[in-house]
Motif scaffolding. Structure first.
Motif, PDB file in Angstrom:
ATOM      1  N   THR A   1      14.651  -6.291   8.786  1.00 46.09           N
ATOM      2  CA  THR A   1      13.378  -5.741   7.452  1.00 46.09           C
ATOM      3  C   THR A   1      13.168  -4.568   8.161  1.00 46.09           C
ATOM      4  O   THR A   1      12.683  -4.301   9.716  1.00 46.09           O
ATOM      5  CB  THR A   1      12.052  -6.574   7.234  1.00 46.09           C
ATOM      6  OG1 THR A   1      12.585  -8.041   6.849  1.00 46.09           O
ATOM      7  CG2 THR A   1      11.401  -5.996   6.566  1.00 46.09           C
ATOM      8  N   TYR A   2      13.312  -3.972   7.465  1.00 42.79           N
ATOM      9  CA  TYR A   2      12.560  -1.917   8.177  1.00 42.79           C
ATOM     10  C   TYR A   2      10.967  -1.604   7.570  1.00 42.79           C
ATOM     11  O   TYR A   2      10.754  -2.020   5.386  1.00 42.79           O
ATOM     12  CB  TYR A   2      13.778  -1.584   7.468  1.00 42.79           C
ATOM     13  CG  TYR A   2      15.163  -1.266   8.014  1.00 42.79           C
ATOM     14  CD1 TYR A   2      14.945  -1.406   9.126  1.00 42.79           C
ATOM     15  CD2 TYR A   2      15.952  -2.015   7.657  1.00 42.79           C
ATOM     16  CE1 TYR A   2      16.408  -0.682  10.343  1.00 42.79           C
ATOM     17  CE2 TYR A   2      17.229  -2.120   7.625  1.00 42.79           C
ATOM     18  CZ  TYR A   2      17.118  -2.043   9.227  1.00 42.79           C
ATOM     19  OH  TYR A   2      18.516  -1.810   9.612  1.00 42.79           O
ATOM     20  N   ILE A   3      10.445  -1.023   7.799  1.00 45.34           N
ATOM     21  CA  ILE A   3       8.604  -0.833   7.346  1.00 45.34           C
ATOM     22  C   ILE A   3       8.675   0.419   7.618  1.00 45.34           C
ATOM     23  O   ILE A   3       9.100   1.350   8.434  1.00 45.34           O
ATOM     24  CB  ILE A   3       7.647  -1.593   8.288  1.00 45.34           C
ATOM     25  CG1 ILE A   3       8.205  -3.356   8.008  1.00 45.34           C
ATOM     26  CG2 ILE A   3       6.544  -0.809   7.545  1.00 45.34           C
ATOM     27  CD1 ILE A   3       6.746  -3.933   8.571  1.00 45.34           C
TER      28      ILE A   3
ATOM     29  N   GLY B   1       7.839   4.890  -6.010  1.00 51.39           N
ATOM     30  CA  GLY B   1       8.262   5.322  -6.844  1.00 51.39           C
ATOM     31  C   GLY B   1       9.261   7.220  -6.236  1.00 51.39           C
ATOM     32  O   GLY B   1      10.349   6.441  -6.860  1.00 51.39           O
ATOM     33  N   LYS B   2       9.483   6.079  -5.261  1.00 51.20           N
ATOM     34  CA  LYS B   2      10.418   7.429  -4.549  1.00 51.20           C
ATOM     35  C   LYS B   2      11.738   7.061  -4.664  1.00 51.20           C
ATOM     36  O   LYS B   2      12.181   7.022  -4.748  1.00 51.20           O
ATOM     37  CB  LYS B   2       9.564   8.602  -3.131  1.00 51.20           C
ATOM     38  CG  LYS B   2      10.712   9.000  -3.251  1.00 51.20           C
ATOM     39  CD  LYS B   2       9.895  10.275  -1.757  1.00 51.20           C
ATOM     40  CE  LYS B   2      10.922  11.442  -0.067  1.00 51.20           C
ATOM     41  NZ  LYS B   2      10.405  11.786  -0.369  1.00 51.20           N
ATOM     42  N   ILE B   3      11.056   5.977  -3.548  1.00 59.69           N
ATOM     43  CA  ILE B   3      12.493   5.037  -3.743  1.00 59.69           C
ATOM     44  C   ILE B   3      13.002   4.963  -4.808  1.00 59.69           C
ATOM     45  O   ILE B   3      14.561   4.531  -4.292  1.00 59.69           O
ATOM     46  CB  ILE B   3      12.684   3.560  -2.036  1.00 59.69           C
ATOM     47  CG1 ILE B   3      13.623   3.115  -1.802  1.00 59.69           C
ATOM     48  CG2 ILE B   3      11.692   2.596  -3.143  1.00 59.69           C
ATOM     49  CD1 ILE B   3      13.305   2.083  -0.250  1.00 59.69           C
TER      50      ILE B   3
ATOM     51  N   ARG C   1       5.390  -3.905 -10.615  1.00 57.25           N
ATOM     52  CA  ARG C   1       4.764  -2.717  -9.706  1.00 57.25           C
ATOM     53  C   ARG C   1       5.103  -2.790  -7.975  1.00 57.25           C
ATOM     54  O   ARG C   1       5.116  -1.395  -7.666  1.00 57.25           O
ATOM     55  CB  ARG C   1       3.859  -2.185  -9.501  1.00 57.25           C
ATOM     56  CG  ARG C   1       2.299  -3.257  -9.138  1.00 57.25           C
ATOM     57  CD  ARG C   1       0.939  -3.072 -10.272  1.00 57.25           C
ATOM     58  NE  ARG C   1       0.122  -3.761  -8.946  1.00 57.25           N
ATOM     59  CZ  ARG C   1      -0.721  -4.122  -7.810  1.00 57.25           C
ATOM     60  NH1 ARG C   1      -0.569  -2.904  -7.719  1.00 57.25           N
ATOM     61  NH2 ARG C   1      -1.809  -4.861  -8.016  1.00 57.25           N
ATOM     62  N   SER C   2       5.629  -3.624  -7.805  1.00 55.03           N
ATOM     63  CA  SER C   2       5.881  -3.971  -6.118  1.00 55.03           C
ATOM     64  C   SER C   2       6.306  -4.242  -5.583  1.00 55.03           C
ATOM     65  O   SER C   2       6.810  -4.369  -3.969  1.00 55.03           O
ATOM     66  CB  SER C   2       4.447  -4.366  -5.337  1.00 55.03           C
ATOM     67  OG  SER C   2       4.287  -5.691  -6.006  1.00 55.03           O
TER      68      SER C   2
ATOM     69  N   GLY D   1       0.743  -1.067  -0.216  1.00 51.87           N
ATOM     70  CA  GLY D   1       0.084  -0.284   0.168  1.00 51.87           C
ATOM     71  C   GLY D   1       1.673   1.502  -0.092  1.00 51.87           C
ATOM     72  O   GLY D   1       1.720   1.146  -1.052  1.00 51.87           O
ATOM     73  N   ASP D   2       0.892   2.084   0.508  1.00 54.15           N
ATOM     74  CA  ASP D   2       1.635   3.673   0.951  1.00 54.15           C
ATOM     75  C   ASP D   2       2.650   2.802   1.669  1.00 54.15           C
ATOM     76  O   ASP D   2       3.377   4.014   1.735  1.00 54.15           O
ATOM     77  CB  ASP D   2       0.589   4.404   2.155  1.00 54.15           C
ATOM     78  CG  ASP D   2      -0.792   4.420   0.998  1.00 54.15           C
ATOM     79  OD1 ASP D   2      -0.602   4.387  -0.282  1.00 54.15           O
ATOM     80  OD2 ASP D   2      -1.608   5.373   1.762  1.00 54.15           O
ATOM     81  N   TYR D   3       2.804   1.737   1.901  1.00 50.35           N
ATOM     82  CA  TYR D   3       4.242   1.503   3.337  1.00 50.35           C
ATOM     83  C   TYR D   3       5.381   0.765   1.892  1.00 50.35           C
ATOM     84  O   TYR D   3       4.658  -0.096   1.795  1.00 50.35           O
ATOM     85  CB  TYR D   3       3.270   0.750   3.999  1.00 50.35           C
ATOM     86  CG  TYR D   3       2.816   1.466   5.237  1.00 50.35           C
ATOM     87  CD1 TYR D   3       4.262   2.370   6.520  1.00 50.35           C
ATOM     88  CD2 TYR D   3       1.839   1.877   5.035  1.00 50.35           C
ATOM     89  CE1 TYR D   3       3.356   3.417   7.335  1.00 50.35           C
ATOM     90  CE2 TYR D   3       1.485   2.558   6.077  1.00 50.35           C
ATOM     91  CZ  TYR D   3       2.208   3.205   6.958  1.00 50.35           C
ATOM     92  OH  TYR D   3       1.639   4.238   7.942  1.00 50.35           O
ATOM     93  N   LEU D   4       6.453   0.540   2.654  1.00 54.03           N
ATOM     94  CA  LEU D   4       7.116  -0.659   2.652  1.00 54.03           C
ATOM     95  C   LEU D   4       8.243  -0.569   3.203  1.00 54.03           C
ATOM     96  O   LEU D   4       8.392  -0.301   4.049  1.00 54.03           O
ATOM     97  CB  LEU D   4       8.881   0.343   1.674  1.00 54.03           C
ATOM     98  CG  LEU D   4       7.880   1.144   0.518  1.00 54.03           C
ATOM     99  CD1 LEU D   4       9.033   2.257  -0.459  1.00 54.03           C
ATOM    100  CD2 LEU D   4       7.595   0.751  -0.626  1.00 54.03           C
TER     101      LEU D   4
END
Length: 232
Positions: free
Chosen positions: A166-168, A174-176, A190-191, A155-158
């Motif tokens: 693992t980092y959230i 697109g920004k990263i 896409r994800s 969603g809005d998180y990575l």
């Protein structure tokens, strides 16, 4: 220094190009705008060398806006529609970028904008970063690029999968992608973004990363194969 502005009614698309510009030392973004009216005012406030502009926008579209200018800076069109290419080059656009724009493709545009004697330095410097900072909880955490195995969009998180943990983080994919050097990382879905050095093999529509099989998106498959092995 090449002064740029970005015009696009899509906030994420605008942010992506701004972040790409920020990674090229010879370029700077003076501002980003959602439409032609704001861009027109900006052109009269600052000396602008290059305008990155979307074609399909509410009100005045990008093509008609550029045609309306008595004196236009260099133009790079950005659009989701390849059929505008002929119109764009009739206006003598420097380049024509089709969304989604990758950093690799953006750097090809940079080569057309920067004098040849400065190209190697500018492009090498844009790929020279060894780490990035991500906001994790309330901290900014430095993560080495060689630690990152793959990145998963939620969603809005990575979810940034590294060797030890693992980092959230709250960030658009697109920004990263814009922060990562394209010679070391590639988007396969896409994800999903993967570290090229962590790919064990590709079989069918999956990439094996360590013990994990990650799906390859249909629109990303050809670019992945060509970039890794020059397959057609």
């Amino acid at each position: 220094m090449i002064n740029c502005i970005v015009v696009d009614d899509e906030p994420l698309a605008r942010q992506l190009i701004v972040s790409y510009i920020g990674q090229v030392p010879a370029m700077q973004c003076l501002g980003d705008y959602q439409g032609a009216v704001e861009a027109f005012a900006a052109l009269h406030m600052h000396p602008v060398d290059v305008i990155f502009i979307d074609i399909e926008m509410p009100g005045i579209n990008g093509l008609n806006f550029i045609r309306s200018l008595k004196k236009s800076p260099k133009v790079v069109f950005i659009t989701a529609y390849a059929e505008y290419a002929v119109d764009a080059f009739e206006i003598e656009a420097v380049d024509y970028l089709v969304k989604p724009v990758t950093m690799e493709r953006f750097l090809k545009t940079v080569r057309k904008l920067i004098p040849s004697q400065d190209q190697n330095t500018a492009i090498q410097q844009s790929s020279a970063i060894s780490s990035i900072f991500l906001k994790v909880d309330k901290r900014l955490v430095r993560i080495g690029l060689n630690e990152i195995i793959y990145i998963e969009g939620l969603g809005d998180y990575l979810k940034v999968h590294c060797a030890d943990q693992t980092y959230i983080t709250y960030m658009p994919m697109g920004k990263i992608e814009a922060l990562l050097p394209p010679d070391r990382f590639i988007r396969i879905h896409r994800s999903t973004i993967v570290n090229r050095q962590c790919i064990h093999f590709i079989e069918g529509n999956f990439v094996r990363i360590n013990e994990t099989d990650l799906p390859i998106g249909l629109t990303y498959r050809d670019a992945l194969l060509k970039s890794l092995h020059n397959f057609k």
